[in-house]
Design a protein around this motif. Sequence first.
Motif, PDB file in Angstrom:
ATOM      1  N   LEU A 124       0.806  -1.246  -0.066  1.00 21.70           N
ATOM      2  CA  LEU A 124      -0.127  -0.112  -0.025  1.00 21.70           C
ATOM      3  C   LEU A 124       0.690   1.296   0.078  1.00 21.70           C
ATOM      4  O   LEU A 124       1.907   1.385   0.823  1.00 21.70           O
ATOM      5  N   VAL A 125       0.497   2.253  -0.841  1.00 25.39           N
ATOM      6  CA  VAL A 125       1.260   3.277  -0.865  1.00 25.39           C
ATOM      7  C   VAL A 125       0.347   4.510   0.068  1.00 25.39           C
ATOM      8  O   VAL A 125       0.800   4.918   0.845  1.00 25.39           O
ATOM      9  N   GLN A 126      -0.966   4.494  -0.587  1.00 32.15           N
ATOM     10  CA  GLN A 126      -1.986   5.441   0.196  1.00 32.15           C
ATOM     11  C   GLN A 126      -3.350   4.782   0.111  1.00 32.15           C
ATOM     12  O   GLN A 126      -3.676   4.246  -1.151  1.00 32.15           O
ATOM     13  N   TRP A 127      -4.444   5.237   0.886  1.00 31.75           N
ATOM     14  CA  TRP A 127      -5.798   4.970   0.578  1.00 31.75           C
ATOM     15  C   TRP A 127      -6.562   6.132   1.019  1.00 31.75           C
ATOM     16  O   TRP A 127      -6.194   6.950   1.928  1.00 31.75           O
ATOM     17  N   TYR A 128      -7.594   6.276   0.284  1.00 36.70           N
ATOM     18  CA  TYR A 128      -8.415   7.229   0.242  1.00 36.70           C
ATOM     19  C   TYR A 128     -10.044   6.829   0.511  1.00 36.70           C
ATOM     20  O   TYR A 128     -10.349   5.962  -0.012  1.00 36.70           O
ATOM     21  N   GLY A 129     -10.750   7.859   1.139  1.00 34.71           N
ATOM     22  CA  GLY A 129     -12.252   7.595   1.149  1.00 34.71           C
ATOM     23  C   GLY A 129     -12.930   8.460   0.036  1.00 34.71           C
ATOM     24  O   GLY A 129     -12.661   9.359  -0.123  1.00 34.71           O
ATOM     25  N   ARG A 184     -12.512   9.183   6.286  1.00 34.76           N
ATOM     26  CA  ARG A 184     -12.270   8.191   5.094  1.00 34.76           C
ATOM     27  C   ARG A 184     -13.002   6.947   5.436  1.00 34.76           C
ATOM     28  O   ARG A 184     -13.354   6.132   4.661  1.00 34.76           O
ATOM     29  N   ARG A 185     -13.055   6.450   6.828  1.00 38.13           N
ATOM     30  CA  ARG A 185     -13.422   5.199   7.285  1.00 38.13           C
ATOM     31  C   ARG A 185     -14.860   4.982   6.729  1.00 38.13           C
ATOM     32  O   ARG A 185     -15.659   3.922   7.071  1.00 38.13           O
ATOM     33  N   VAL A 186     -15.703   6.291   6.958  1.00 36.96           N
ATOM     34  CA  VAL A 186     -17.063   6.200   6.472  1.00 36.96           C
ATOM     35  C   VAL A 186     -17.608   6.411   5.108  1.00 36.96           C
ATOM     36  O   VAL A 186     -18.715   6.636   4.884  1.00 36.96           O
ATOM     37  N   ALA A 187     -16.537   6.616   4.328  1.00 39.64           N
ATOM     38  CA  ALA A 187     -17.097   7.075   3.038  1.00 39.64           C
ATOM     39  C   ALA A 187     -17.701   5.648   2.350  1.00 39.64           C
ATOM     40  O   ALA A 187     -17.410   4.474   2.617  1.00 39.64           O
ATOM     41  N   ARG A 243      -8.961  11.841   2.840  1.00 36.38           N
ATOM     42  CA  ARG A 243      -7.513  11.597   3.134  1.00 36.38           C
ATOM     43  C   ARG A 243      -7.234  11.471   4.672  1.00 36.38           C
ATOM     44  O   ARG A 243      -6.108  11.034   5.078  1.00 36.38           O
ATOM     45  N   ILE A 244      -8.393  11.629   5.529  1.00 37.16           N
ATOM     46  CA  ILE A 244      -7.843  11.508   6.994  1.00 37.16           C
ATOM     47  C   ILE A 244      -9.047  10.606   7.764  1.00 37.16           C
ATOM     48  O   ILE A 244     -10.020  10.631   7.431  1.00 37.16           O
ATOM     49  N   ASP A 245      -8.383  10.167   8.845  1.00 38.70           N
ATOM     50  CA  ASP A 245      -9.372   9.475   9.682  1.00 38.70           C
ATOM     51  C   ASP A 245      -9.950  10.408  10.704  1.00 38.70           C
ATOM     52  O   ASP A 245      -9.480  11.573  11.097  1.00 38.70           O
ATOM     53  N   PRO A 246     -11.320  10.185  11.178  1.00 41.27           N
ATOM     54  CA  PRO A 246     -12.086   9.005  10.910  1.00 41.27           C
ATOM     55  C   PRO A 246     -12.837   9.037   9.775  1.00 41.27           C
ATOM     56  O   PRO A 246     -13.575   8.089   9.369  1.00 41.27           O
TER      57      PRO A 246
END
Length: 269
Positions: free
Chosen positions: A208-213, A247-250, A242-245
């Motif tokens: 993984l390099v990066q992940w996005y919502g 992106r975790r609910v996208a 780009r940030i938590d929390p």
Amino acid sequence: MNSWTTSTHHGQPLADWYARRSSTLRGAVRHQLVDRALMEHLPVAPPQRVLDVGGGTGVQARMLAHRGHHVTVLDPDENMLAKARTAWLPHADNSPGSVSFCHGTGEQAPQLVGADWDAVLCHGVLMYLQDPAPLLHVLTQCLRPKGLISLLAYQADVLAMQRGLARDWDGALKALHSPVEYSSIGTISFGVDRTEILRILAEDHIDLVQWYGVRVFTEHLEDEPVGNDFDRVLEAEWEAGRIDPYRRVARHFHLIARPKTAHHTHQPS
């Protein structure tokens, strides 16, 4: 045969449905956010050879071609490809890049289009597969040693959010206990576990390099058109994705990953 290929048996109605969805606010947000993330990680010079697996009506491919990249759209739905060809023709003469088209599934990619790509995109496909591992293993084999793989799928942990925000309480209750979704035109999709995707990629030495919502704030807006405030909507979605929390609910996760050796060369120590 997997759910992705069977979903294309709906033919023209499916292609029309996808084209309409792409023109709404939600569709525009999705494509623009994915494109912005790709700009962060895909160099413009030299132009990259990009394989867009399940590229549908070619929206993402055209955006990349306008920046000079050379994109091949691989899709199992002839009607999708027909719409993609029609949409590309008016722009082809004015674009520094190119778009070509190939009929087939992602599992057939090495045989149909070869296996020497700077980037492999697979957006909106994994959620139609009960088991995404076979396709992922094929796609990672299509990458050059310093290539990039870009994956977009529904987040398994938040399937009930869309239903709840739309006040579909029965749908929300079902989604809390089932990873399966049914669209208005009969397609079946599944929530995808992001950590499981990373585990499968790791088997092929992909990091993984990066992940996005993608679509934190706009998922519940259904068929709302793009408005005059689109730039502000997009900026809010980009920052939250780009940030938590947040992106975790996208609705979607968007993963950018590379082979381990290439990943290490792109990261500062």
